[in-house]
Design a protein around this motif. Structure first.
Motif, PDB file in Angstrom:
ATOM      1  N   ASN A   1      69.864  30.313  47.068  1.00  0.00           N
ATOM      2  CA  ASN A   1      70.069  31.480  47.926  1.00  0.00           C
ATOM      3  C   ASN A   1      71.135  31.224  48.996  1.00  0.00           C
ATOM      4  OD1 ASN A   1      68.172  33.336  46.746  1.00  0.00           O
ATOM      5  ND2 ASN A   1      66.556  32.031  47.580  1.00  0.00           N
ATOM      6  N   ALA A   2      72.328  30.848  48.529  1.00  0.00           N
ATOM      7  CA  ALA A   2      73.436  30.585  49.430  1.00  0.00           C
ATOM      8  C   ALA A   2      74.741  30.938  48.735  1.00  0.00           C
ATOM      9  CB  ALA A   2      73.450  29.119  49.860  1.00  0.00           C
ATOM     10  N   ASN A   3      75.779  31.102  49.524  1.00  0.00           N
ATOM     11  CA  ASN A   3      77.121  31.331  49.003  1.00  0.00           C
ATOM     12  C   ASN A   3      77.912  30.042  49.207  1.00  0.00           C
ATOM     13  OD1 ASN A   3      79.708  32.113  48.354  1.00  0.00           O
ATOM     14  ND2 ASN A   3      79.626  34.032  49.498  1.00  0.00           N
ATOM     15  N   PRO A   4      78.025  29.195  48.183  1.00  0.00           N
ATOM     16  CA  PRO A   4      78.649  27.881  48.368  1.00  0.00           C
ATOM     17  C   PRO A   4      80.134  27.936  48.632  1.00  0.00           C
ATOM     18  CG  PRO A   4      78.169  28.251  46.052  1.00  0.00           C
ATOM     19  CD  PRO A   4      77.530  29.385  46.804  1.00  0.00           C
ATOM     20  N   ASN A   5      80.812  28.979  48.127  1.00  0.00           N
ATOM     21  CA  ASN A   5      82.268  29.088  48.315  1.00  0.00           C
ATOM     22  C   ASN A   5      82.700  30.516  47.984  1.00  0.00           C
ATOM     23  OD1 ASN A   5      85.213  27.532  46.775  1.00  0.00           O
ATOM     24  ND2 ASN A   5      84.958  28.451  48.774  1.00  0.00           N
ATOM     25  N   GLY A   6      82.847  31.329  49.010  1.00  0.00           N
ATOM     26  CA  GLY A   6      83.217  32.715  48.794  1.00  0.00           C
ATOM     27  C   GLY A   6      84.677  32.876  48.410  1.00  0.00           C
ATOM     28  N   ASP A   7      84.957  33.897  47.608  1.00  0.00           N
ATOM     29  CA  ASP A   7      86.320  34.199  47.179  1.00  0.00           C
ATOM     30  C   ASP A   7      86.886  35.303  48.074  1.00  0.00           C
ATOM     31  OD1 ASP A   7      88.672  34.830  45.962  1.00  0.00           O
ATOM     32  OD2 ASP A   7      87.833  35.206  43.969  1.00  0.00           O
ATOM     33  N   PRO A   8      87.864  35.009  48.933  1.00  0.00           N
ATOM     34  CA  PRO A   8      88.390  36.038  49.852  1.00  0.00           C
ATOM     35  C   PRO A   8      89.055  37.200  49.123  1.00  0.00           C
ATOM     36  CG  PRO A   8      89.772  34.070  49.877  1.00  0.00           C
ATOM     37  CD  PRO A   8      88.539  33.712  49.118  1.00  0.00           C
ATOM     38  N   LEU A   9      89.508  36.980  47.888  1.00  0.00           N
ATOM     39  CA  LEU A   9      90.122  38.064  47.118  1.00  0.00           C
ATOM     40  C   LEU A   9      89.086  38.870  46.345  1.00  0.00           C
ATOM     41  CD1 LEU A   9      93.311  36.269  45.735  1.00  0.00           C
ATOM     42  CD2 LEU A   9      93.083  37.692  47.778  1.00  0.00           C
ATOM     43  N   GLY A  10      87.832  38.442  46.396  1.00  0.00           N
ATOM     44  CA  GLY A  10      86.769  39.134  45.682  1.00  0.00           C
ATOM     45  C   GLY A  10      85.650  39.592  46.594  1.00  0.00           C
ATOM     46  N   GLY A  11      86.009  40.004  47.819  1.00  0.00           N
ATOM     47  CA  GLY A  11      84.989  40.475  48.750  1.00  0.00           C
ATOM     48  C   GLY A  11      84.040  39.384  49.206  1.00  0.00           C
ATOM     49  N   ASN A  12      84.494  38.134  49.162  1.00  0.00           N
ATOM     50  CA  ASN A  12      83.711  36.958  49.545  1.00  0.00           C
ATOM     51  C   ASN A  12      82.520  36.709  48.627  1.00  0.00           C
ATOM     52  OD1 ASN A  12      83.782  34.733  51.380  1.00  0.00           O
ATOM     53  ND2 ASN A  12      81.906  35.509  52.328  1.00  0.00           N
ATOM     54  N   ARG A  13      82.560  37.248  47.419  1.00  0.00           N
ATOM     55  CA  ARG A  13      81.536  36.909  46.428  1.00  0.00           C
ATOM     56  C   ARG A  13      81.663  35.435  46.053  1.00  0.00           C
ATOM     57  NH1 ARG A  13      78.904  40.411  43.068  1.00  0.00           N
ATOM     58  NH2 ARG A  13      79.283  39.057  41.284  1.00  0.00           N
ATOM     59  N   PRO A  14      80.552  34.773  45.726  1.00  0.00           N
ATOM     60  CA  PRO A  14      80.632  33.377  45.272  1.00  0.00           C
ATOM     61  C   PRO A  14      81.596  33.261  44.087  1.00  0.00           C
ATOM     62  CG  PRO A  14      78.354  33.992  45.670  1.00  0.00           C
ATOM     63  CD  PRO A  14      79.162  35.246  45.801  1.00  0.00           C
ATOM     64  N   ARG A  15      82.406  32.252  44.101  1.00  0.00           N
ATOM     65  CA  ARG A  15      83.391  32.073  43.042  1.00  0.00           C
ATOM     66  C   ARG A  15      82.704  31.834  41.694  1.00  0.00           C
ATOM     67  NH1 ARG A  15      88.597  30.955  45.161  1.00  0.00           N
ATOM     68  NH2 ARG A  15      88.547  30.514  47.409  1.00  0.00           N
ATOM     69  N   ALA A  16      83.267  32.419  40.645  1.00  0.00           N
ATOM     70  CA  ALA A  16      82.762  32.222  39.287  1.00  0.00           C
ATOM     71  C   ALA A  16      83.917  32.415  38.320  1.00  0.00           C
ATOM     72  CB  ALA A  16      81.623  33.194  38.971  1.00  0.00           C
ATOM     73  N   ASP A  17      83.871  31.704  37.177  1.00  0.00           N
ATOM     74  CA  ASP A  17      84.928  31.857  36.187  1.00  0.00           C
ATOM     75  C   ASP A  17      84.586  33.004  35.232  1.00  0.00           C
ATOM     76  OD1 ASP A  17      83.024  30.879  34.406  1.00  0.00           O
ATOM     77  OD2 ASP A  17      83.956  28.911  34.191  1.00  0.00           O
ATOM     78  N   PHE A  18      85.382  33.165  34.164  1.00  0.00           N
ATOM     79  CA  PHE A  18      85.180  34.286  33.244  1.00  0.00           C
ATOM     80  C   PHE A  18      83.893  34.146  32.432  1.00  0.00           C
ATOM     81  CE2 PHE A  18      89.860  34.474  33.820  1.00  0.00           C
ATOM     82  CZ  PHE A  18      89.928  35.750  34.342  1.00  0.00           C
ATOM     83  N   GLU A  19      83.329  32.939  32.388  1.00  0.00           N
ATOM     84  CA  GLU A  19      82.055  32.724  31.698  1.00  0.00           C
ATOM     85  C   GLU A  19      80.883  32.799  32.662  1.00  0.00           C
ATOM     86  OE1 GLU A  19      82.583  28.963  29.780  1.00  0.00           O
ATOM     87  OE2 GLU A  19      83.734  29.826  28.112  1.00  0.00           O
ATOM     88  N   GLU A  20      81.165  33.233  33.911  1.00  0.00           N
ATOM     89  CA  GLU A  20      80.149  33.386  34.966  1.00  0.00           C
ATOM     90  C   GLU A  20      79.571  32.056  35.435  1.00  0.00           C
ATOM     91  OE1 GLU A  20      79.601  36.165  36.625  1.00  0.00           O
ATOM     92  OE2 GLU A  20      81.146  37.055  35.356  1.00  0.00           O
TER      93      GLU A  20
END
Length: 276
Positions: free
Chosen positions: A17-36
């Motif tokens: 239940n944490a955001n280990p590394n938000g993506d600033p270009l994705g609304g600060n959603r946790p980073r994930a690749d195309f395979e999730e």
């Protein structure tokens, strides 16, 4: 004396239940690749290593505004405060002084803007220092479930112009429900010779890896939501090493619960360190 033996390492950590590394270009959603599969960038991981080294009293060049131990307003300002660097006009000597001054420069490398002698053709160029410590991006062992929650970002504030209260600002907060991540790294003795990265420096990084997320709490990463499970440390018997880093890293298997299994490599025994 610089690093005498090649080192490979791996770090296994858990997110709840944490955001280990938000993506600033994705609304600060946790980073994930195309395979999730969840991602934590190498830049983010090196930031945390630098912070823990700061906690240990080491001199760090690349400091964040919200976690620093001096009054420097920029990297240039921090470099200009070192009198020996301001006076130095030789590129190699400048790089040597920078490496001796800051731990992260001799570990990870750095690029410095440099003004040489007026008569030198290389005047006004950059100095690139290539560090011996490399860190890979961390990936989760299975696709991550990202939970998004609507939040109020600010309370009502009274407008001084109209005398009326402004409306609340709404936003979205994201978190990874549960995931186990792994990242790998290596230390290169050949590059360590150029930056004077030593065996003692390697041990200092080894000491901070098990407590990478201590003093790293935030609203996105509440205390206890990020946990180091294991640090696996392979020290070879020479500068070249008995095996490639790829083969060493592939000898580690991590399951979705963070349990590890290590395939035996002849004459290379890993040290397994529990998280802090």
């Amino acid at each position: 004396m610089s690093l005498q033996k090649k080192i490979d390492f791996a770090v296994v950590f858990k997110v709840e239940n944490a955001n280990p590394n938000g993506d600033p270009l994705g609304g600060n959603r946790p980073r994930a690749d195309f395979e999730e599969l969840g991602e934590v960038s190498d830049v983010c991981l090196k930031r945390k290593i630098r912070n823990r080294l700061l906690d240990s009293g080491e001199s760090i060049f690349v400091q964040s505004d919200d976690y620093k131990n001096d009054d420097a307003k920029s990297l240039k300002d921090r470099a200009d405060k070192v009198e020996a660097l301001k006076k130095e006009k030789d590129k190699e000597k400048y790089a040597s002084i920078a490496c001796k001054t800051w731990f992260d420069v001799r570990a990870f490398g750095q690029i410095f803007a440099f003004k040489g002698k007026k008569e030198d053709s290389g005047s006004g160029v950059s100095i690139g220092i290539r560090g011996p410590v490399s860190i890979q991006t961390a990936f989760s062992k299975e696709p991550v479930e990202i939970i998004s929650t609507q939040i109020t970002k600010s309370v009502n504030a009274e407008s001084t112009e109209t005398g009326k209260k402004s409306s609340d600002t709404m936003g979205t907060k994201h978190r990874v429900k549960h995931a186990v991540y792994v990242f790998y790294g290596a230390m290169n003795p050949q590059l360590a010779e150029k930056t004077s990265f030593s065996d003692d420096d390697a041990q200092k990084i080894k000491a901070v890896l098990p407590r990478l997320f201590e003093n790293d709490e935030s609203s996105a990463r509440p205390a206890g939501s990020m946990e180091i499970l294991k640090v696996i440390w392979w020290q070879h018997n020479s500068k070249l090493g008995q095996y490639s880093s790829a083969k060493v890293h592939k000898s580690l298997e991590v399951d979705n619960n963070g349990e590890i299994k290590i395939s035996e490599l002849k004459d290379l025994k890993p040290e397994i360190i529990e998280g802090y």
